[in-house]
Scaffold this active site. Structure first.
Site, mmCIF file in Angstrom:
data_model
loop_
_atom_site.group_PDB
_atom_site.id
_atom_site.type_symbol
_atom_site.label_atom_id
_atom_site.label_comp_id
_atom_site.label_asym_id
_atom_site.label_seq_id
_atom_site.Cartn_x
_atom_site.Cartn_y
_atom_site.Cartn_z
ATOM 1 N N LYS A 48 0.845 -1.198 0.000
ATOM 2 C CA LYS A 48 0.000 0.000 0.000
ATOM 3 C C LYS A 48 0.880 1.248 0.000
ATOM 4 O O LYS A 48 2.079 1.163 0.304
ATOM 5 C CB LYS A 48 -0.916 -0.014 1.232
ATOM 6 C CG LYS A 48 -0.182 0.034 2.564
ATOM 7 C CD LYS A 48 -1.112 -0.290 3.733
ATOM 8 C CE LYS A 48 -0.355 -0.241 5.044
ATOM 9 N NZ LYS A 48 -1.128 -0.836 6.164
ATOM 10 N N TYR A 257 16.519 30.226 9.381
ATOM 11 C CA TYR A 257 15.349 30.967 9.848
ATOM 12 C C TYR A 257 15.327 31.102 11.370
ATOM 13 O O TYR A 257 15.632 30.155 12.092
ATOM 14 C CB TYR A 257 14.064 30.250 9.424
ATOM 15 C CG TYR A 257 13.683 30.458 7.979
ATOM 16 C CD1 TYR A 257 13.434 31.746 7.484
ATOM 17 C CD2 TYR A 257 13.565 29.382 7.126
ATOM 18 C CE1 TYR A 257 13.073 31.932 6.157
ATOM 19 C CE2 TYR A 257 13.194 29.553 5.801
ATOM 20 C CZ TYR A 257 12.949 30.831 5.322
ATOM 21 O OH TYR A 257 12.590 31.006 4.024
HETATM 22 C C1 LIG Z 1 -0.355 -1.845 6.822
HETATM 23 C C2 LIG Z 1 -0.992 -3.147 7.149
HETATM 24 C C3 LIG Z 1 -0.218 -4.327 7.204
HETATM 25 C C4 LIG Z 1 1.292 -4.312 7.168
HETATM 26 O O1 LIG Z 1 1.739 -3.901 8.425
HETATM 27 P P1 LIG Z 1 3.292 -3.754 8.808
HETATM 28 O O2 LIG Z 1 3.272 -3.367 10.228
HETATM 29 O O3 LIG Z 1 3.831 -2.695 7.921
HETATM 30 O O4 LIG Z 1 3.927 -5.084 8.559
HETATM 31 C C5 LIG Z 1 -0.895 -5.531 7.349
HETATM 32 N N1 LIG Z 1 -2.241 -5.565 7.471
HETATM 33 C C6 LIG Z 1 -3.010 -4.451 7.471
HETATM 34 C C7 LIG Z 1 -4.476 -4.566 7.628
HETATM 35 C C8 LIG Z 1 -2.409 -3.208 7.318
HETATM 36 O O5 LIG Z 1 -3.160 -2.098 7.322
#
Ligand SMILES: *Cc1c(COP(=O)(O)O)cnc(C)c1O
Length: 360
Positions: A48, A257
């Site tokens: 994702k 800054y």
């Molecule tokens: C993002 C996510 C993962 C992966 O999690 P990590 O901690 O990055 O391994 C797995 N399952 C769901 C439902 C997620 O949202």
């Protein structure tokens, strides 16, 4: 993002001012393999948010060659882009499920929504009868998925249509001793014991909690990308930022800054070509360092939108580039300086970087 044309234009004139993000696919492959070796069950991959900022197409294609058959994305749009990159074959699961208007994308890109509610289930069977789906259950995190009461009403009808996966997500898996882990495991078992469909509970943290948490499919994300809670992860990213200008600053002079940094001694200051517009979180400024070879150099003054000042007094010669991420400093070290987590460091990585892949 620089277009190819712009990059060719720069190359023609030998321009070197662009920050380079190097993504080590060999390290990523190694991390996926070691996470996979932690369980006897199928290991999927979460890609994702453009594979946590590292490029979902490149990452997923490499993992498909490794044998990954199930990928996970957050949204149908991400799934559609991933399908273009991967071609047909691997399953692409969408955590947000079947949202209003998703049907054409789900169908065209052969995506598998993880159904989160009775409403989504009705929408799915109405719009895409016979199309694959999975089920997401809420076991206590209260974020996504059906709660026990909703699930018991739908369970038999849903299972009769052969979901490809029944999954839930752990809220505290990065804290192995947290009592929430066992509690969610128990709820998940109660909700799914005896079903035929493959089951999945563990992301990176869950994989490390041990075999009770593995079920049929695991879903690692951050551990593959080199982040905590996977201690044995190899760093995957290196970020090299060009130096634009170097100057000597006298005692009592300020840098940046707000005059927030004032020289206590004569200081050699390098100005580098990246800033918070590139995802280098402004909050990390006062505690963060960069590296030139093995030498640690402190970031001084405030991080600007496109520029950062660095104390390079310890170096004999002015460097051409400095490394913010790499061999000496990983995403979790930077995260700590900014008061955040490695996930946010990765997913903030800027669009202006040139992304280079090694170890393919
Ligand atoms: C993002 C996510 C993962 C992966 O999690 P990590 O901690 O990055 O391994 C797995 N399952 C769901 C439902 C997620 O949202």
């Amino acid at each position: 993002m620089f277009t190819l044309d712009a990059r060719m234009e720069r190359a023609k004139y030998g321009a070197m001012a662009q920050t380079v993000l190097t993504i080590d696919l060999a390290a990523l492959r190694h991390n996926w393999r070691s996470l996979s070796a932690n369980s006897d069950t199928e290991t999927g991959a979460v890609v994702k948010a453009d594979a946590y900022g590292l490029g979902a197409g490149r990452v997923a294609n490499m993992l498909a060659i490794e044998g990954v058959r199930r990928f996970f994305v957050a949204l149908a749009e991400e799934g559609a882009a991933l399908r273009k990159a991967l071609g047909s074959g691997p399953e692409i699961n969408v955590f947000s499920g079947h949202m209003a208007g998703d049907a054409p994308l789900l169908k065209a890109a052969q995506l598998t929504p993880m159904i989160n509610s009775v409403d989504q289930m009705l929408r799915h069977v109405e719009a895409l009868p016979g199309h694959s789906f999975g089920i997401q259950l809420d076991t206590g995190m209260n974020r996504l998925g059906m709660e026990p009461s909703e699930w018991s009403a739908l369970r038999e009808i849903a299972l009769a249509q052969h979901p490809t996966l029944v999954m839930s997500h752990l809220a505290c898996a990065d804290e192995p001793t947290h009592e929430m882990n066992a509690r969610q495991l128990h709820v998940f078992q109660q909700m799914t014991d005896g079903i035929d469909a493959p089951r999945s509970l563990a992301a990176t943290g869950g994989i490390l909690l041990g075999p009770d948490y593995h079920f049929d499919v695991t879903r690692p994300g951050i551990g593959m990308y080199g982040g905590q809670p996977f201690d044995d992860a190899r760093p995957v990213v290196q970020l090299s930022i060009p130096v634009i200008q170097t100057r000597d600053v006298a005692i009592g002079e300020s840098v940046g800054y707000g005059n927030s940094w004032v020289a206590q001694g004569v200081t050699r200051v390098a100005t580098i070509a990246a800033g918070y517009a590139d995802g280098i979180l402004r909050a990390m400024g006062p505690r963060a360092h960069v590296y030139v070879g093995d030498t640690r150099c402190k970031i001084i003054g405030r991080i600007s939108m496109d520029l950062i000042a660095v104390d390079v007094s310890a170096l004999k010669t002015a460097p051409d580039t400095v490394d913010l991420l790499g061999r000496h400093q990983d995403i979790d070290t930077l995260a700590e300086a900014a008061g955040t987590i490695g996930y946010e460091i990765l997913t903030s990585l800027g669009a202006r970087y040139e992304r280079r892949y090694t170890g393919a």
